[in-house]
Design a protein around this motif. Structure first.
Motif, PDB file in Angstrom:
ATOM      1  N   THR A   3      -6.515 -22.323 -33.686  1.00  0.00           N
ATOM      2  CA  THR A   3      -8.089 -21.892 -33.767  1.00  0.00           C
ATOM      3  C   THR A   3      -8.608 -21.695 -32.337  1.00  0.00           C
ATOM      4  O   THR A   3      -9.546 -21.195 -32.186  1.00  0.00           O
ATOM      5  CB  THR A   3      -8.777 -23.104 -34.445  1.00  0.00           C
ATOM      6  OG1 THR A   3      -8.182 -23.345 -35.634  1.00  0.00           O
ATOM      7  CG2 THR A   3     -10.508 -23.135 -34.683  1.00  0.00           C
ATOM      8  N   VAL A   4      -8.039 -22.873 -31.454  1.00  0.00           N
ATOM      9  CA  VAL A   4      -8.791 -22.750 -30.152  1.00  0.00           C
ATOM     10  C   VAL A   4      -8.581 -21.554 -29.466  1.00  0.00           C
ATOM     11  O   VAL A   4      -9.171 -20.850 -28.869  1.00  0.00           O
ATOM     12  CB  VAL A   4      -8.055 -23.857 -29.313  1.00  0.00           C
ATOM     13  CG1 VAL A   4      -8.495 -23.713 -27.823  1.00  0.00           C
ATOM     14  CG2 VAL A   4      -8.437 -25.071 -29.898  1.00  0.00           C
ATOM     15  N   LEU A   5      -7.349 -21.078 -29.611  1.00  0.00           N
ATOM     16  CA  LEU A   5      -7.059 -19.598 -28.968  1.00  0.00           C
ATOM     17  C   LEU A   5      -7.738 -18.527 -29.647  1.00  0.00           C
ATOM     18  O   LEU A   5      -8.242 -17.586 -29.022  1.00  0.00           O
ATOM     19  CB  LEU A   5      -5.336 -19.373 -29.184  1.00  0.00           C
ATOM     20  CG  LEU A   5      -4.884 -18.181 -28.309  1.00  0.00           C
ATOM     21  CD1 LEU A   5      -5.360 -18.088 -27.023  1.00  0.00           C
ATOM     22  CD2 LEU A   5      -3.372 -17.915 -28.720  1.00  0.00           C
ATOM     23  N   LYS A   6      -7.959 -18.409 -30.998  1.00  0.00           N
ATOM     24  CA  LYS A   6      -8.925 -17.527 -31.356  1.00  0.00           C
ATOM     25  C   LYS A   6     -10.356 -17.443 -30.917  1.00  0.00           C
ATOM     26  O   LYS A   6     -10.781 -16.398 -30.807  1.00  0.00           O
ATOM     27  CB  LYS A   6      -8.822 -17.665 -33.096  1.00  0.00           C
ATOM     28  CG  LYS A   6      -7.581 -17.165 -33.829  1.00  0.00           C
ATOM     29  CD  LYS A   6      -7.396 -17.308 -35.440  1.00  0.00           C
ATOM     30  CE  LYS A   6      -6.417 -16.796 -36.090  1.00  0.00           C
ATOM     31  NZ  LYS A   6      -6.575 -16.954 -37.371  1.00  0.00           N
ATOM     32  N   SER A   7     -10.927 -18.576 -30.898  1.00  0.00           N
ATOM     33  CA  SER A   7     -12.071 -18.732 -30.358  1.00  0.00           C
ATOM     34  C   SER A   7     -12.264 -18.396 -28.863  1.00  0.00           C
ATOM     35  O   SER A   7     -12.998 -17.751 -28.365  1.00  0.00           O
ATOM     36  CB  SER A   7     -12.503 -20.270 -30.351  1.00  0.00           C
ATOM     37  OG  SER A   7     -12.574 -21.028 -31.588  1.00  0.00           O
ATOM     38  N   THR A   8     -11.247 -18.565 -28.091  1.00  0.00           N
ATOM     39  CA  THR A   8     -11.186 -18.135 -26.750  1.00  0.00           C
ATOM     40  C   THR A   8     -11.060 -16.609 -26.881  1.00  0.00           C
ATOM     41  O   THR A   8     -11.714 -15.878 -25.981  1.00  0.00           O
ATOM     42  CB  THR A   8      -9.925 -18.566 -25.828  1.00  0.00           C
ATOM     43  OG1 THR A   8      -9.824 -20.084 -26.041  1.00  0.00           O
ATOM     44  CG2 THR A   8      -9.835 -18.103 -24.568  1.00  0.00           C
ATOM     45  N   LEU A   9     -10.026 -16.119 -27.564  1.00  0.00           N
ATOM     46  CA  LEU A   9     -10.202 -14.589 -27.662  1.00  0.00           C
ATOM     47  C   LEU A   9     -11.443 -14.062 -28.225  1.00  0.00           C
ATOM     48  O   LEU A   9     -11.633 -12.931 -27.603  1.00  0.00           O
ATOM     49  CB  LEU A   9      -8.908 -14.245 -28.510  1.00  0.00           C
ATOM     50  CG  LEU A   9      -8.476 -12.804 -28.819  1.00  0.00           C
ATOM     51  CD1 LEU A   9      -8.111 -12.178 -27.396  1.00  0.00           C
ATOM     52  CD2 LEU A   9      -7.517 -12.744 -29.818  1.00  0.00           C
ATOM     53  N   ALA A  10     -11.871 -14.619 -29.001  1.00  0.00           N
ATOM     54  CA  ALA A  10     -13.053 -13.616 -29.623  1.00  0.00           C
ATOM     55  C   ALA A  10     -14.250 -13.739 -28.511  1.00  0.00           C
ATOM     56  O   ALA A  10     -15.130 -12.836 -28.467  1.00  0.00           O
ATOM     57  CB  ALA A  10     -13.825 -14.719 -30.825  1.00  0.00           C
ATOM     58  N   ALA A  11     -14.332 -14.795 -27.777  1.00  0.00           N
ATOM     59  CA  ALA A  11     -15.404 -14.730 -26.556  1.00  0.00           C
ATOM     60  C   ALA A  11     -14.774 -13.926 -25.526  1.00  0.00           C
ATOM     61  O   ALA A  11     -15.714 -13.581 -24.641  1.00  0.00           O
ATOM     62  CB  ALA A  11     -15.577 -16.122 -26.146  1.00  0.00           C
ATOM     63  N   ILE A  15     -13.866  -7.175 -30.774  1.00  0.00           N
ATOM     64  CA  ILE A  15     -12.757  -7.050 -31.485  1.00  0.00           C
ATOM     65  C   ILE A  15     -12.965  -5.678 -32.323  1.00  0.00           C
ATOM     66  O   ILE A  15     -14.162  -5.040 -32.725  1.00  0.00           O
ATOM     67  CB  ILE A  15     -12.965  -8.098 -32.512  1.00  0.00           C
ATOM     68  CG1 ILE A  15     -12.629  -9.503 -31.938  1.00  0.00           C
ATOM     69  CG2 ILE A  15     -11.883  -7.934 -33.598  1.00  0.00           C
ATOM     70  CD1 ILE A  15     -12.576 -10.522 -32.680  1.00  0.00           C
ATOM     71  N   SER A  16     -11.821  -4.866 -32.402  1.00  0.00           N
ATOM     72  CA  SER A  16     -12.045  -3.334 -33.523  1.00  0.00           C
ATOM     73  C   SER A  16     -10.599  -3.583 -34.144  1.00  0.00           C
ATOM     74  O   SER A  16     -10.138  -4.298 -34.026  1.00  0.00           O
ATOM     75  CB  SER A  16     -11.931  -2.393 -32.402  1.00  0.00           C
ATOM     76  OG  SER A  16     -11.956  -1.209 -32.912  1.00  0.00           O
ATOM     77  N   ALA A  17     -10.593  -2.531 -34.996  1.00  0.00           N
ATOM     78  CA  ALA A  17      -9.515  -2.800 -36.059  1.00  0.00           C
ATOM     79  C   ALA A  17      -8.298  -2.079 -35.569  1.00  0.00           C
ATOM     80  O   ALA A  17      -7.071  -2.302 -36.022  1.00  0.00           O
ATOM     81  CB  ALA A  17     -10.127  -1.798 -37.169  1.00  0.00           C
ATOM     82  N   VAL A  18      -8.143  -1.330 -34.417  1.00  0.00           N
ATOM     83  CA  VAL A  18      -7.007  -0.626 -33.962  1.00  0.00           C
ATOM     84  C   VAL A  18      -6.867  -0.913 -32.552  1.00  0.00           C
ATOM     85  O   VAL A  18      -7.723  -0.920 -31.577  1.00  0.00           O
ATOM     86  CB  VAL A  18      -6.949   0.625 -33.940  1.00  0.00           C
ATOM     87  CG1 VAL A  18      -5.733   1.429 -33.766  1.00  0.00           C
ATOM     88  CG2 VAL A  18      -7.412   1.006 -35.796  1.00  0.00           C
ATOM     89  N   VAL A  19      -5.593  -1.187 -31.968  1.00  0.00           N
ATOM     90  CA  VAL A  19      -5.152  -1.093 -30.718  1.00  0.00           C
ATOM     91  C   VAL A  19      -5.082   0.333 -30.050  1.00  0.00           C
ATOM     92  O   VAL A  19      -4.300   0.937 -30.670  1.00  0.00           O
ATOM     93  CB  VAL A  19      -3.895  -1.995 -30.425  1.00  0.00           C
ATOM     94  CG1 VAL A  19      -3.318  -2.149 -29.003  1.00  0.00           C
ATOM     95  CG2 VAL A  19      -4.103  -3.575 -30.942  1.00  0.00           C
ATOM     96  N   LEU A  20      -5.727   0.564 -28.827  1.00  0.00           N
ATOM     97  CA  LEU A  20      -5.570   1.976 -28.597  1.00  0.00           C
ATOM     98  C   LEU A  20      -4.253   2.185 -28.083  1.00  0.00           C
ATOM     99  O   LEU A  20      -3.636   1.548 -27.322  1.00  0.00           O
ATOM    100  CB  LEU A  20      -6.306   2.162 -27.404  1.00  0.00           C
ATOM    101  CG  LEU A  20      -8.031   2.146 -27.442  1.00  0.00           C
ATOM    102  CD1 LEU A  20      -8.708   2.373 -26.520  1.00  0.00           C
ATOM    103  CD2 LEU A  20      -8.478   3.262 -28.592  1.00  0.00           C
ATOM    104  N   GLY A  21      -3.656   3.237 -28.608  1.00  0.00           N
ATOM    105  CA  GLY A  21      -2.308   3.655 -28.219  1.00  0.00           C
ATOM    106  C   GLY A  21      -1.187   3.049 -29.149  1.00  0.00           C
ATOM    107  O   GLY A  21      -0.200   3.399 -28.890  1.00  0.00           O
ATOM    108  N   GLY A 293      -4.106  -6.601 -33.612  1.00  0.00           N
ATOM    109  CA  GLY A 293      -5.016  -5.340 -33.670  1.00  0.00           C
ATOM    110  C   GLY A 293      -6.312  -5.245 -33.382  1.00  0.00           C
ATOM    111  O   GLY A 293      -7.048  -4.527 -33.841  1.00  0.00           O
ATOM    112  N   LYS A 294      -6.629  -5.787 -32.338  1.00  0.00           N
ATOM    113  CA  LYS A 294      -7.638  -5.617 -31.506  1.00  0.00           C
ATOM    114  C   LYS A 294      -7.557  -4.997 -30.309  1.00  0.00           C
ATOM    115  O   LYS A 294      -6.730  -4.776 -29.630  1.00  0.00           O
ATOM    116  CB  LYS A 294      -8.206  -7.294 -31.090  1.00  0.00           C
ATOM    117  CG  LYS A 294      -8.391  -8.295 -32.325  1.00  0.00           C
ATOM    118  CD  LYS A 294      -8.514  -9.389 -31.917  1.00  0.00           C
ATOM    119  CE  LYS A 294      -8.597 -10.364 -33.389  1.00  0.00           C
ATOM    120  NZ  LYS A 294      -8.585 -12.015 -33.031  1.00  0.00           N
TER     121      LYS A 294
END
Length: 338
Positions: A3-11, A15-21, A293-294
């Motif tokens: 959860t901590v890592l997800k919070s860090t990442l979100a900030a 976020i988008s649905a697809v990673v470019l490339g 997929g972000k």
């Protein structure tokens, strides 16, 4: 992912649905990290490997293998293949050669394995992100610190550059030169040592032989240059601590353990510390984002940096603190890592 890592990442990134490339990955993809290092003969990369290993485990993943290219660009291409064959689904890498790494990046893309590059950026090939410091700014900060530390303002300065075929070598040189000319009129003797310690010692010995008025030294890297250069100075009776007659002001970049000890002992006036453990931390954060997929985007982060678009690459330029006697014992400095 915790959860901590997800919070860090979100900030940290939008976020988008697809990673470019890259194709989309399952949201619960477990990280199997491959570490491709250009060398393991410096504390910089050993600390980076240890920190990345800890970060991957904290995120619920694992390190499948660490490779050492021994500064051989062709070996690094082979290392990428070996990491992927060993089961790596993401790769964190330093770069031996900015151009020669392209086949490795192409192979990783063909296998849908996202890559994050730390410390430098490739000149070709696709990566998910680059995590590095602003080396021009580090060079400028070193110039200001050196000018302030010099007691003989009209003395000569020896500038030992890194390899000028590398981005970091050029940036550290350019940042220093531009800033130093604004704050000092001292003569500068510039010589390259191509990131090689013994060469830096030879440069120092040769220049000292013909220039008795050396009053300042700027080292593009302390992890590779400080020990050999200080040994060369000691052999000539010129390694004198600050505050004593004959001290040669010396400033560097990197912030390794040897440099921090030299600051405590008074021989090195300051160094600009690379955020090595943060390279590992946010490199792993971005690789998990790729698995989830972000998409990388430009803008400020939650860790006092900004993601910029530099050509084809998203680059997170992390802050790099100056280290003097006032903060040399800071536990957050990578040179103080146990």
């Amino acid at each position: 992912m915790t959860t901590v890592l997800k919070s860090t990442l979100a900030a940290t990134i939008c976020i988008s649905a697809v990673v470019l490339g890259y194709p989309s990955f399952a949201a619960d993809s477990t990280m199997k990290l491959g570490l491709s290092m250009p060398t393991l003969n410096t504390p910089f990369f050993t600390v980076l490997v240890n920190a990345a290993t800890d970060e991957a485990k904290a995120a619920g993943g694992e390190v499948v293998q660490t490779t050492n290219a021994n500064r051989d660009a062709s070996q690094q291409v082979t290392d990428f293949r070996n990491l992927i064959n060993a089961g790596a689904n993401v790769i964190l890498a330093g770069v031996v050669d900015r151009a020669a790494i392209k086949p490795a990046l192409d192979y990783a893309k063909s296998k849908s394995v996202p890559v994050v590059i730390v410390d430098d950026k490739p000149s070709a090939g696709e990566v998910y992100a680059v995590v590095r410091a602003d080396n021009v700014a580090m060079g400028a900060r070193a110039a200001e610190a050196l000018s302030a530390a010099m007691t003989q303002k009209d003395g000569t300065v020896l500038h030992i550059t890194g390899g000028l075929t590398t981005t970091n070598g050029r940036n550290r040189k350019d940042g220093f030169v531009e800033a130093f000319t604004k704050v000092s009129t001292a003569k500068v003797i510039e010589q390259t040592a191509n990131w090689d310690g013994p060469t830096s010692a030879n440069v120092a010995s040769t220049v000292m032989s013909g220039n008795a008025d050396i009053a300042g030294i700027y080292l593009a890297t302390d992890t590779l240059y400080y020990d050999p250069v200080s040994a060369a100075l000691r052999s000539r009776g010129r390694l004198v601590p600050a505050g004593e007659t004959g001290h040669i002001a010396m400033v560097a970049i990197d912030g390794g353990a040897s440099a921090l000890k030299a600051i405590r002992d008074g021989y090195l006036d300051a160094t600009i510390s690379q955020p090595v453990t943060d390279y590992a931390k946010y490199g792993v954060v971005y690789l998990q984002a790729a698995l989830d997929g972000k998409e990388m985007t430009e803008g400020p982060t939650d860790h006092d940096s900004t993601v910029v678009k530099d050509g084809a690459y998203f680059v997170d330029e992390l802050p790099s603190p100056i280290v003097t006697k006032t903060n040399v014992d800071d536990a957050n400095l990578w040179g103080n890592a146990k």
